[in-house]
Scaffold this active site. Structure first.
Site, PDB file in Angstrom:
ATOM      1  N   PRO A   1      33.252  34.249  39.893  1.00 52.58           N
ATOM      2  CA  PRO A   1      32.215  35.283  39.797  1.00 52.58           C
ATOM      3  C   PRO A   1      31.997  35.695  38.342  1.00 52.58           C
ATOM      4  CG  PRO A   1      33.741  35.785  41.566  1.00 52.58           C
ATOM      5  CD  PRO A   1      34.332  34.638  40.806  1.00 52.58           C
ATOM      6  N   GLU A   2      30.733  35.697  37.912  1.00 52.70           N
ATOM      7  CA  GLU A   2      30.387  36.055  36.547  1.00 52.70           C
ATOM      8  C   GLU A   2      29.672  37.398  36.566  1.00 52.70           C
ATOM      9  OE1 GLU A   2      28.371  32.645  34.920  1.00 52.70           O
ATOM     10  OE2 GLU A   2      30.072  31.324  35.317  1.00 52.70           O
TER      11      GLU A   2
ATOM     12  N   ARG B   1      42.732  32.613  45.965  1.00 54.99           N
ATOM     13  CA  ARG B   1      43.566  32.078  44.886  1.00 54.99           C
ATOM     14  C   ARG B   1      44.394  33.143  44.178  1.00 54.99           C
ATOM     15  NH1 ARG B   1      40.099  27.769  41.479  1.00 54.99           N
ATOM     16  NH2 ARG B   1      42.193  27.263  40.772  1.00 54.99           N
TER      17      ARG B   1
END
Length: 271
Positions: A2-3, A107
């Site tokens: 995600p940016e 993760r």
């Protein structure tokens, strides 16, 4: 990963709904990248005054202290009443009178950190080195140009570094450089005034468009309502190696920079 657009889209999807809520419980699952910092029970009774964003961090403002939330590489937030029981990849629940804010992160590179405020050493360490906010009025061309020209680092990697401007991650850096007519491996110090102006404008243009389209969902990103982004379907170069350029028809090329893929048009981006 995600940016900035995905983080901003996430913020907008729950900030209004959680404002004014009181924390009634906290559940912490498997360890994340950084520890919460203290007992989660200390958050019970606190009220949420708002949600801001700094770079890729969400800042949940409480009546006492803040929560810094980072989505890491695969994280996403959900906010709703009556969420199902947490699954194996749900690592943090902030239960409030208006719904539960849940971090889902397969993760576990994400994080939720409790700090007394932005001046707290823990928060300052995470936020202190961040560059200008590209969607704010403080994103000036002069300051941006000075920061870029001070380095001979390839411009793509300079943008990803976040020291001059935050949030221009891998997807959006390729798109920004395409609109600017600059190749990703061009040394930053070689970018002249005209191209610098195009680069500065393209950063805001691309990021605003990405936010408008809900961000990019390449694998599993969704906002706090569970909605997916669609920017990836509108990309000019990212992920389009071998496909014709939408402007000139030349096949898009890809190269590796710092273990990341960069995409560009060899005709539209000549230098």
């Amino acid at each position: 990963m995600p940016e900035l657009p995905e983080v901003e889209v996430t913020r907008r999807s729950f900030a209004q709904a959680i404002a004014g809520a009181q924390v009634t419980a906290v559940r912490v699952g498997k360890p994340l990248r950084w520890p919460l910092g203290g007992d989660g029970g200390a958050l019970v009774g606190r009220s949420v005054s708002g949600v801001r964003r700094r770079g890729k961090y969400l800042l949940v403002d409480l009546d006492q202290g803040i929560l810094l939330v980072h989505l890491g590489m695969s994280g996403s937030l959900r906010f709703a009443l009556g969420l199902p029981p947490p699954g194996p990849h749900d690592h943090f629940d902030l239960v409030t009178t208006q719904g539960t804010l849940r971090l889902h992160d397969p993760r576990r590179f994400g994080a939720v950190v409790h700090a007394a405020g932005e001046a707290d050493p823990v928060a300052a360490k995470l936020l202190g080195g961040l560059g200008m906010e590209p969607l704010s009025d403080d994103f000036s061309l002069d300051a941006f140009s000075r920061g870029i020209k001070a380095s001979r680092t390839p411009i793509k990697q300079m943008l990803l570094g976040g020291k001059v401007v935050v949030g221009v991650g891998n997807i959006y850096a390729s798109e920004v450089l395409f609109l600017s007519g600059i190749r990703p491996q061009t040394p930053s110090a070689r970018i002249g005034p005209a191209r610098m102006g195009r680069l500065h404008a393209a950063i805001r243009q691309v990021l605003e468009r990405a936010v408008e389209l809900g961000g990019s969902t390449l694998k599993d990103f969704s906002n706090a309502d569970g909605a997916y982004g669609s920017y990836q379907a509108h990309a000019n170069v990212y992920g389009r190696e071998g496909a014709p350029c939408k402007v000139c028809g030349t096949p898009i090329k890809a190269l590796r920079q710092g273990q990341r893929s960069s995409y560009f048009c060899p005709r539209c981006q000549r230098a």
